[in-house]
Design a protein around this motif. Structure first.
Motif, mmCIF file in Angstrom:
data_model
loop_
_atom_site.group_PDB
_atom_site.id
_atom_site.type_symbol
_atom_site.label_atom_id
_atom_site.label_comp_id
_atom_site.label_asym_id
_atom_site.label_seq_id
_atom_site.Cartn_x
_atom_site.Cartn_y
_atom_site.Cartn_z
ATOM 1 N N SER A 313 -27.301 78.296 -42.475
ATOM 2 C CA SER A 313 -27.308 77.532 -41.226
ATOM 3 C C SER A 313 -26.963 78.421 -40.053
ATOM 4 C CB SER A 313 -26.304 76.379 -41.310
ATOM 5 O OG SER A 313 -24.978 76.867 -41.351
ATOM 6 N N THR A 316 -28.144 75.851 -34.507
ATOM 7 C CA THR A 316 -29.198 74.896 -34.136
ATOM 8 C C THR A 316 -29.951 74.309 -35.321
ATOM 9 O OG1 THR A 316 -30.834 76.671 -33.896
ATOM 10 C CG2 THR A 316 -29.562 76.056 -31.924
ATOM 11 N N SER A 317 -29.733 74.825 -36.542
ATOM 12 C CA SER A 317 -30.499 74.326 -37.686
ATOM 13 C C SER A 317 -29.816 74.702 -38.994
ATOM 14 C CB SER A 317 -31.920 74.882 -37.663
ATOM 15 O OG SER A 317 -31.897 76.291 -37.840
ATOM 16 N N THR A 319 -30.858 75.061 -43.516
ATOM 17 C CA THR A 319 -31.893 75.088 -44.545
ATOM 18 C C THR A 319 -31.339 74.474 -45.821
ATOM 19 O OG1 THR A 319 -32.874 77.071 -43.590
ATOM 20 C CG2 THR A 319 -33.439 76.581 -45.879
ATOM 21 N N THR A 369 -36.280 73.765 -43.249
ATOM 22 C CA THR A 369 -35.279 74.014 -42.214
ATOM 23 C C THR A 369 -35.356 72.876 -41.209
ATOM 24 O OG1 THR A 369 -35.408 76.407 -42.482
ATOM 25 C CG2 THR A 369 -34.509 75.585 -40.410
ATOM 26 N N ILE A 370 -34.204 72.296 -40.897
ATOM 27 C CA ILE A 370 -34.144 71.100 -40.050
ATOM 28 C C ILE A 370 -33.251 71.382 -38.851
ATOM 29 C CG2 ILE A 370 -33.395 68.684 -39.959
ATOM 30 C CD1 ILE A 370 -34.047 68.486 -42.943
ATOM 31 N N SER A 371 -33.717 70.986 -37.677
ATOM 32 C CA SER A 371 -32.907 71.163 -36.469
ATOM 33 C C SER A 371 -31.687 70.248 -36.535
ATOM 34 C CB SER A 371 -33.735 70.844 -35.224
ATOM 35 O OG SER A 371 -34.219 69.510 -35.270
#
Length: 727
Positions: A313, A316-317, A319, A369-371
């Protein structure tokens, strides 16, 4: 009982009710805008209830109304009006907590089935016996009972319908015996205004935690056992939850009850439901495993389902490898370390594959990967707490037609006039009109013409179910002609009269005020704090445990006071000890404090002892004149009643406003007595130890807790937990 028990779903709103019905619920329970134990739910107006009643009736469903709160004296007239409307609508049952409401319903509306709420804390054979004699048709059992205990209750009461919670939120304290919200915040759970004190944090034992926040009940493993035990109704908790929750939970348990799915498939099939709302699950009480972890100390609310674990991480994001499908616009949550884990909740705005390609969603097994709004700790679980796929379409209740009461109509036709009459609730209503009656030019089915006419009753609250024609003309039934305009005018006048009488409440004879004459002895009453047995600490009831001594009982004016324990998992053993004490102390006068329907059933036996009398303690609620009358008419040798412990001085005065010096005294408890806040079958010590009992357990523990400036004491005796304000 039917082979398949009723599936009963929560309906906090019209949408919830419709989705529950459409997904397999046999019945719903709901509250009105007033008198509901879930006052924060949307609840129902009578217009909405009428539309839902029409849908339920046409689809073979049932509706139960919750009036499961304590009712104060100024509310009686409003309650009578509401009950009259429910009686008119032929509602399938009313769920009550207050014995005063039971008395009122049985007196004025005897046709309405009455169900005893779980707020009555009914958990014994004797408690059910008492309710059965009082005309209760269904008992909603305390949630703390095991399948084995439920089975034994049903064996003893084959004719009593038993309703059991199978899914949803659990209260730490016995329902109806929790005073935390009322005492601490003046928001009584017994008035539908619970502040959820058990879901808040406390400091104790060197840490901060949600020590009383219960896991959610999930009884999917025990459906077949409960069916065999004879349970009549399987109840899902959740009137504060969404329509999606109502629909998904109904669908899931419908398939389990019908045998279309197996308990071992629960984890995969329940994912949508858990995404809608879920805490970690438990079945400890229903399974009889009372020594397992039943509380969630780190977080008290919705955690959904695990979506994966953070592998890397930045600010801002993050995984992770997905354990479930995740899409843009779904809701996620992770926790960051703090004195209590802090929940970070957010909607997914951007998602990328391992290769950096933007996607709108991915399936389990994929790495994405997510914001995120802030950095997620590596190795932290990520939870999916909402799904955009579960944004079901709204339901417009106005699109559902109003329910109409079917009545049998008699039409009498003479050569000069027509009279339309109907009987409703034992009273006759009629409209007569002079009009031309002629011989028809061609034969017709005049009775069918009348039936079609009166079944088209427009916006009236009534419609014609059956019609009877009394022909007093010189023509046969198929040769009568009355101009359609005149028939329609007669129909309109008839239904207008019925609706007018209904709106005035004339369909039910107006009840007389239930006046009582109470002694004005509030200033001379016995303070409840003086009735706490010595050596009990703060516990205000007689336990008959190994530490009990008859000498520990408080003595006032030569009488020994015995406040009976409201929760008894071996009621016969407790009664035996009580009787032994009474018989061995024949020269001593005992005044027994009644705190549960169990005790009310014992009254007939115990009143035979000359050295015994009674008082109504704070575990039963004397908040209105009907409750007062209920107790005074059924309890011989009753010395006094305590007014409802959470009631105000003004509410007390409204009840004793009648003058005179007759009747049983009603005492105001006041602020000097500190009742228990929680009373739980869950062992606090066991849960502090992660669901295991300490070695060589003494079964006696005390703990100190704080919450801001407030101080508390936890007392554990024989695995029963009490929480008190600490002086």
């Amino acid at each position: 009982m039917k082979d398949k028990p009723e599936l009963l779903s929560p309906a906090g709103s019209f949408e919830s009710a419709i989705y529950a019905f459409k997904n397999g619920a046999d019945a719903v329970y709901l509250g009105l805008k007033e008198f509901s134990a879930r006052s924060s739910a949307v609840n129902f107006s009578f217009d909405e209830l009428s539309r839902l009643k029409r849908f339920a009736q046409e689809n073979g469903k049932k509706i139960y109304i919750t009036i499961n709160t304590v009712i104060t004296e100024p509310e009686i007239q409003s309650l009578l009006k509401a009950a009259a409307e429910l009686d008119f609508m032929e509602i399938d049952g009313i769920i009550i907590q207050d014995f005063g409401i039971l008395s009122l319903l049985k007196k004025y509306f005897p046709e309405i089935p009455v169900h005893a709420s779980t707020q009555m804390a009914v958990h014994t054979i004797e408690g059910i016996s008492f309710l059965s004699k009082e005309g209760i048709s269904r008992t909603i059992l305390s949630r703390e009972l095991s399948v084995k205990e439920i089975r034994n209750l049903k064996k003893a009461h084959k004719d009593m319908e038993l309703e059991v919670f199978i899914h949803g939120a659990l209260c730490y304290s016995f329902s109806g015996l929790c005073f935390a919200s009322g005492v601490l915040l003046k928001r009584s759970a017994n008035r539908g205004d619970c502040a959820g004190i058990c879901r808040t944090w406390f400091n104790g034992e060197g840490r901060k935690g949600f020590f009383f926040s219960m896991k959610d009940l999930a009884s999917y493993k025990h459906i077949e056992e409960l069916k065999k035990a004879g349970v009549s109704s399987f109840k899902i908790e959740g009137r504060m939850k969404s329509p999606q929750y109502a629909g998904l939970s109904a669908d899931l348990y419908r398939n389990l009850i019908d045998g279309k799915t197996r308990p071992e498939n629960w984890n995969s099939l329940s994912a949508p439901l858990q995404t809608t709302f879920s805490r970690p699950y438990t079945d400890n009480w229903i399974s009889g495993n009372f020594k397992s972890m039943i509380t969630c100390h780190d977080y008290p609310s919705h955690t959904g389902i695990e979506a994966g674990t953070v592998s890397s991480s930045d600010s801002t994001s993050f995984t992770l490898k997905l354990l479930t499908d995740v899409s843009v616009r779904d809701g996620l949550m992770f926790f960051v370390p703090d004195d209590l884990p802090r929940a970070v909740k957010f909607g997914v705005k951007k998602m990328f594959t391992r290769e950096g390609r933007a996607v709108t969603g991915e399936k389990p097994g994929k790495t994405v990967t997510i914001s995120a709004p802030e950095q997620a700790p590596v190795s932290a679980p990520v939870y999916k707490i909402s799904s955009h796929k579960l944004n079901w379409p709204g339901i417009n209740e106005k699109a559902f037609p109003l329910w109409q009461k079917e009545i049998s109509i008699t039409v009498t036709v003479t050569s000069k006039d027509i009279t339309v009459s109907a009987s409703c609730r034992g009273r006759e209503y009629l409209v007569s009109k002079i009009l031309p009656v002629e011989k028809a030019r061609s034969r017709n089915d005049f009775k069918k013409i009348l039936l079609d006419l009166f079944q088209s009753s427009g916006d009236s609250a009534f419609t014609c179910g059956k019609i009877r024609l009394i022909n007093q003309t010189d023509f046969d039934d198929n040769s009568i002609f009355i101009p359609p305009k005149e028939l329609k005018s007669t129909r309109r006048a008839f239904f207008d009269r019925l609706d007018s009488l209904s709106a005035q409440g004339s369909m039910t004879p107006p009840p007389k005020r239930n006046t009582v004459r109470l002694k004005r002895e509030h200033s001379r009453g016995i303070p409840r704090g003086k009735l706490v047995p010595e050596g009990n600490g703060k516990i205000p009831f007689v336990l008959f445990d190994s530490e009990f001594s008859q000498n520990s009982l408080p003595v006032i004016a030569g009488k020994r006071y015995v406040p009976l324990m409201p929760v008894l998992f071996n009621s016969q053993a407790y009664l035996k000890q009580l009787v032994n004490m009474i018989e061995s102390g024949s020269t001593i006068h005992f005044v027994l404090g009644l705190n549960n329907p169990t005790h009310l059933e014992w009254v007939s036996k115990l009143s035979q002892y000359e050295n015994v009398s009674f008082f109504v303690d704070y575990g039963l609620y004397t908040a209105n004149s009907y409750a007062y009358r209920f107790f005074t008419e059924r309890i011989p040798k009753l010395e006094f009643c305590y007014f409802w412990i959470e009631g105000s001085w003004e509410e007390y005065l409204s009840l004793i406003q009648s003058t005179g010096d007759t009747g049983v005294p009603l005492y105001f408890i006041g602020q000097s007595f500190a009742p228990h806040l929680f009373l739980s079958r869950g062992c606090y010590t066991n849960n502090l130890n992660g669901g295991t009992c300490p070695a060589s357990c003494s079964r006696r523990f005390t703990y100190s807790l704080t919450q801001g400036s407030r101080k508390y004491q936890v007392v554990v005796k024989d695995c029963i937990t009490w929480l008190f304000n600490k002086a």
